[in-house]
Every structure is written in C-alpha cells, then in structure tokens.
Design a protein around this motif. Sequence first.
Motif, PDB file in Angstrom:
ATOM      1  N   ASP A 134     -11.072  -3.747  12.276  1.00 27.83           N
ATOM      2  CA  ASP A 134     -10.133  -2.709  12.676  1.00 27.83           C
ATOM      3  C   ASP A 134     -10.606  -2.081  13.986  1.00 27.83           C
ATOM      4  O   ASP A 134     -11.580  -2.546  14.588  1.00 27.83           O
ATOM      5  CB  ASP A 134      -9.927  -1.675  11.565  1.00 27.83           C
ATOM      6  CG  ASP A 134     -11.134  -0.792  11.299  1.00 27.83           C
ATOM      7  OD1 ASP A 134     -12.118  -0.813  12.075  1.00 27.83           O
ATOM      8  OD2 ASP A 134     -11.094  -0.063  10.292  1.00 27.83           O
TER       9      ASP A 134
ATOM     10  N   SER B 141      -1.431   8.203  13.445  1.00 25.27           N
ATOM     11  CA  SER B 141      -1.080   7.102  12.552  1.00 25.27           C
ATOM     12  C   SER B 141      -2.239   6.791  11.623  1.00 25.27           C
ATOM     13  O   SER B 141      -3.397   6.793  12.023  1.00 25.27           O
ATOM     14  CB  SER B 141      -0.735   5.864  13.379  1.00 25.27           C
ATOM     15  OG  SER B 141      -0.554   4.761  12.541  1.00 25.27           O
TER      16      SER B 141
ATOM     17  N   THR C  44      -2.378   3.896  10.113  1.00 22.48           N
ATOM     18  CA  THR C  44      -2.562   2.450  10.142  1.00 22.48           C
ATOM     19  C   THR C  44      -3.378   2.063  11.354  1.00 22.48           C
ATOM     20  O   THR C  44      -3.107   2.488  12.467  1.00 22.48           O
ATOM     21  CB  THR C  44      -1.208   1.715  10.156  1.00 22.48           C
ATOM     22  OG1 THR C  44      -0.448   2.189  11.261  1.00 22.48           O
ATOM     23  CG2 THR C  44      -0.461   1.924   8.860  1.00 22.48           C
TER      24      THR C  44
END
Length: 75
Positions: free
Chosen positions: A25, A3, A5
Amino acid sequence: MVSNTSKRILSIDIGGTGIKMITVDESAKLLTERTRAITPRPATPSSMLNEIKKMLLKYQNFDLDINGSFAAVNS
C-alpha cells in the motif's frame, strides 16, 4: 475529506538472477506474498516480458501505480 482506501501498488524487482513481485500500500505495508521467478537466460526483452506476464497472472488486483527496479552493473 480523507479517503480510507489506500492504493494497491505493484512492485517489481528485475534482477540478474531473479524477478520478484509484491503488492504494497502507500505506506509500504505488504498486502500480498512475494513471488519470485528465475531470470531467463538469455535475458532478452521478449523472454523477460514473457516471464513478467506469467507472474502478473497472480496480481490482478492492483491500481495503476507500478514501482520497478532493475539490476545494474557495478564497476
């Protein structure tokens, strides 16, 4: 499949003199500016929660992952 994201993690530092929040993040890259509020006196559970709720109004866009740290007494 990998992914692209990354999760947005809300980090909260509850200290004896201040409460700090920032969103990072998964690799600890800063995604927002850090905000700081003075720790309420007296620092009762309800006064702390009220201050945290006010601060959270600025952090509506994060995943459910939350990291927290709390002050401790050094002896």
